[in-house]
Design an enzyme around this catalytic site. Sequence first.
Site, PDB file in Angstrom:
ATOM      1  N   CYS A 189      37.457  10.796  -5.442  1.00 18.04           N
ATOM      2  CA  CYS A 189      37.633  10.476  -6.858  1.00 18.04           C
ATOM      3  C   CYS A 189      38.931  11.061  -7.403  1.00 18.04           C
ATOM      4  CB  CYS A 189      36.460  10.978  -7.676  1.00 18.04           C
ATOM      5  SG  CYS A 189      36.354  12.785  -7.831  1.00 18.04           S
TER       6      CYS A 189
ATOM      7  N   CYS B 223      42.572  23.917   5.412  1.00 20.75           N
ATOM      8  CA  CYS B 223      42.940  24.366   4.078  1.00 20.75           C
ATOM      9  C   CYS B 223      41.722  24.396   3.180  1.00 20.75           C
ATOM     10  CB  CYS B 223      43.996  23.430   3.494  1.00 20.75           C
ATOM     11  SG  CYS B 223      44.529  23.908   1.843  1.00 20.75           S
TER      12      CYS B 223
ATOM     13  N   HIS C 132     -43.351   0.594 -10.669  1.00 23.29           N
ATOM     14  CA  HIS C 132     -42.841  -0.193 -11.790  1.00 23.29           C
ATOM     15  C   HIS C 132     -42.775  -1.668 -11.398  1.00 23.29           C
ATOM     16  CE1 HIS C 132     -41.043   3.849 -12.942  1.00 23.29           C
ATOM     17  NE2 HIS C 132     -41.857   3.530 -13.956  1.00 23.29           N
TER      18      HIS C 132
ATOM     19  N   CYS D 297      -8.752  -4.328  14.279  1.00 25.74           N
ATOM     20  CA  CYS D 297      -9.470  -4.991  15.366  1.00 25.74           C
ATOM     21  C   CYS D 297     -10.929  -5.260  15.017  1.00 25.74           C
ATOM     22  CB  CYS D 297      -9.389  -4.142  16.640  1.00 25.74           C
ATOM     23  SG  CYS D 297     -10.192  -2.522  16.503  1.00 25.74           S
TER      24      CYS D 297
ATOM     25  N   CYS E 213     -43.355  -8.754 -18.938  1.00 27.41           N
ATOM     26  CA  CYS E 213     -42.247  -7.991 -18.332  1.00 27.41           C
ATOM     27  C   CYS E 213     -41.681  -7.047 -19.385  1.00 27.41           C
ATOM     28  CB  CYS E 213     -41.162  -8.935 -17.829  1.00 27.41           C
ATOM     29  SG  CYS E 213     -39.677  -8.084 -17.218  1.00 27.41           S
TER      30      CYS E 213
ATOM     31  N   CYS F  34      38.537  15.332  -3.314  1.00 33.73           N
ATOM     32  CA  CYS F  34      37.494  14.302  -3.243  1.00 33.73           C
ATOM     33  C   CYS F  34      38.128  12.920  -3.366  1.00 33.73           C
ATOM     34  CB  CYS F  34      36.475  14.531  -4.368  1.00 33.73           C
ATOM     35  SG  CYS F  34      35.135  13.310  -4.438  1.00 33.73           S
TER      36      CYS F  34
ATOM     37  N   CYS G 120     -40.436  -8.763 -13.881  1.00 36.37           N
ATOM     38  CA  CYS G 120     -40.348 -10.150 -13.407  1.00 36.37           C
ATOM     39  C   CYS G 120     -39.195 -10.296 -12.421  1.00 36.37           C
ATOM     40  CB  CYS G 120     -40.175 -11.114 -14.586  1.00 36.37           C
ATOM     41  SG  CYS G 120     -38.561 -11.037 -15.402  1.00 36.37           S
TER      42      CYS G 120
ATOM     43  N   CYS H 277      -6.458  10.121  16.974  1.00 33.75           N
ATOM     44  CA  CYS H 277      -7.229  11.329  16.698  1.00 33.75           C
ATOM     45  C   CYS H 277      -8.398  10.948  15.790  1.00 33.75           C
ATOM     46  CB  CYS H 277      -6.337  12.368  16.017  1.00 33.75           C
ATOM     47  SG  CYS H 277      -7.233  13.801  15.358  1.00 33.75           S
TER      48      CYS H 277
ATOM     49  N   CYS I   1     -42.303   2.740  -6.462  1.00 31.22           N
ATOM     50  CA  CYS I   1     -42.519   3.713  -7.528  1.00 31.22           C
ATOM     51  C   CYS I   1     -43.613   3.285  -8.492  1.00 31.22           C
ATOM     52  CB  CYS I   1     -41.218   3.945  -8.301  1.00 31.22           C
ATOM     53  SG  CYS I   1     -40.504   2.428  -8.996  1.00 31.22           S
TER      54      CYS I   1
END
Length: 535
Positions: free
Chosen positions: A242, A235, A81, A159, A62, A240, A84, A182, A79
């Site tokens: 904060c 206005c 070849h 499925c 081999c 905010c 083993c 689709c 081919c």
Amino acid sequence: MDLLFLREHHARTLLIHYRWDVEKLFAVLVEKGKPCLFSEAGVTLVEHEDLDPPLPNSPVMCAICIEDVPSVDTTKMDCGHCFCNSCWTEHFVVKINEGQSKRIRCMAHKCNAICDESVVRNLVSKRHPHLAEKFDRFLLESYIEDNKRVKWCPSTPHCGNAIRVEDDEFCEIECTCGLQFCFSCLSQAHSPCSCLMWELWAKKCRDESETVNWITVHTKPCPKCHKPVEKNGGCNLVSCICGQAFCWLCGGATGRDHTWSSIAGHSCGRYKEDKEQNAERAKRDLYRYMHYHNRYKAHTDSFKLESNLKESIQKKVAVSEEKDSRLRDFSWVNNGLSRLFRSRRVLSYSYPFAFYMFGEELFKDEMTKEEREIKQHLFEDQQQQLEENVEKLSKFLEAPFDDYKENEVMDIRMQVINLSAITDTLCQKMYDCIESDLLGSLQLGIHNIAPYKSKGIEKASELTVCWVNKANNADKDPRLHCGTSGGSTEPEQPSGSGSSDESGCSSRKRARKGALGGGFFDLNLPAEVIDKSDS
């Protein structure tokens, strides 16, 4: 196999290399010839016959492990070849574990030949039966994952089916599990939207882009904490949560001393064009999106509500049939209901199509402003006609005809039959307009839509699988080698746009009479390989 006089595994090697595209395979054959066709795919047809073959027990060295082994323990590939069996087996095991089962090449240096799959299966199964099953699985999945005409059903949980179409890839299919999708992009059925349009629309509806757009239009960021603040009074001095006060006109931080006309120590009367234009554009885009989205959602909601009509309408039909009347055939009711579902679905998806077709996101440079307006008016006229008739059809089907007199039922029957025919014609005209006048005139041909099916989305037919045993093999060697096709019928409860009652089913033969169809493979079965008729 017949045309090129090949063995089965050689034919399959060619098909795998050319991704199961038979037309491309024969085009290469005509253009480059058979030797080039075979060499590129790794198919070797040269028969290597030794003039003096070794005796069965004679030692052979081999070239891989450099050991002498009896000749009966070696294998020679097409081919020429020879190595083993132990080295071949280890080579096959490594390639299978690496996921290269579809094209395992010869071990010889610079040899591109593909190993015989029967040899691979035989050697691996002796030591690793589970890997032999894995090898067969990879071969089968190659037919599905490398084939542009075969795709997995995108159901969740899966499925186990794969759908094959015969002709056009741009189509919509209903799997036997009931899911309609689709075939091109594997998303839900979305015609008359193209796949790209639907992908963009689904993303637009799914993410927070429009929420951000609304915040941009209706709020201003606090200059201190940067949180969006909505104005709830007249206005222009806004405070905010904060505690920071700022001017609503320019967004700049200010003090709290102010009058109705001015803020102490602050002036912002200078016009900034870019900022105003961006705000106006954002507002216009938002209102345009809301126009199309509201109508899309309204028809989608109507479709869901109308899908619940089937049971109540069947009760009305049962009551009407028990009456002593000349009118005994109530098939027009079910036909009208199916037509309503299909037309409502088309109408629903026509709004995402119009959003992108007549916007600037995809086709800004494809049409002039005048051309866009003309085409938009043409499309919207057809859309409006379809919408009016769909609503009329829905109204007549919801009528309590089981309480009506016979002449009134006859009038409703004629109205439903006429409106069903009208909506079908209008749907077909809309598709023709989209394909010819709108998408057909574009330079970029990337927008394709599934063709209109008057009888609804086609339902894939199941293939009949035949199992055979090889006489020379003690174990079962099942092969998917034959199949039959059967017609698909209207389901008891419509799903999506309803199933087709056309003969839209897949045969195992390539040449087929009838419309586009699909077939499916159940990969929960221990099937070994691919349909021989494609080889």
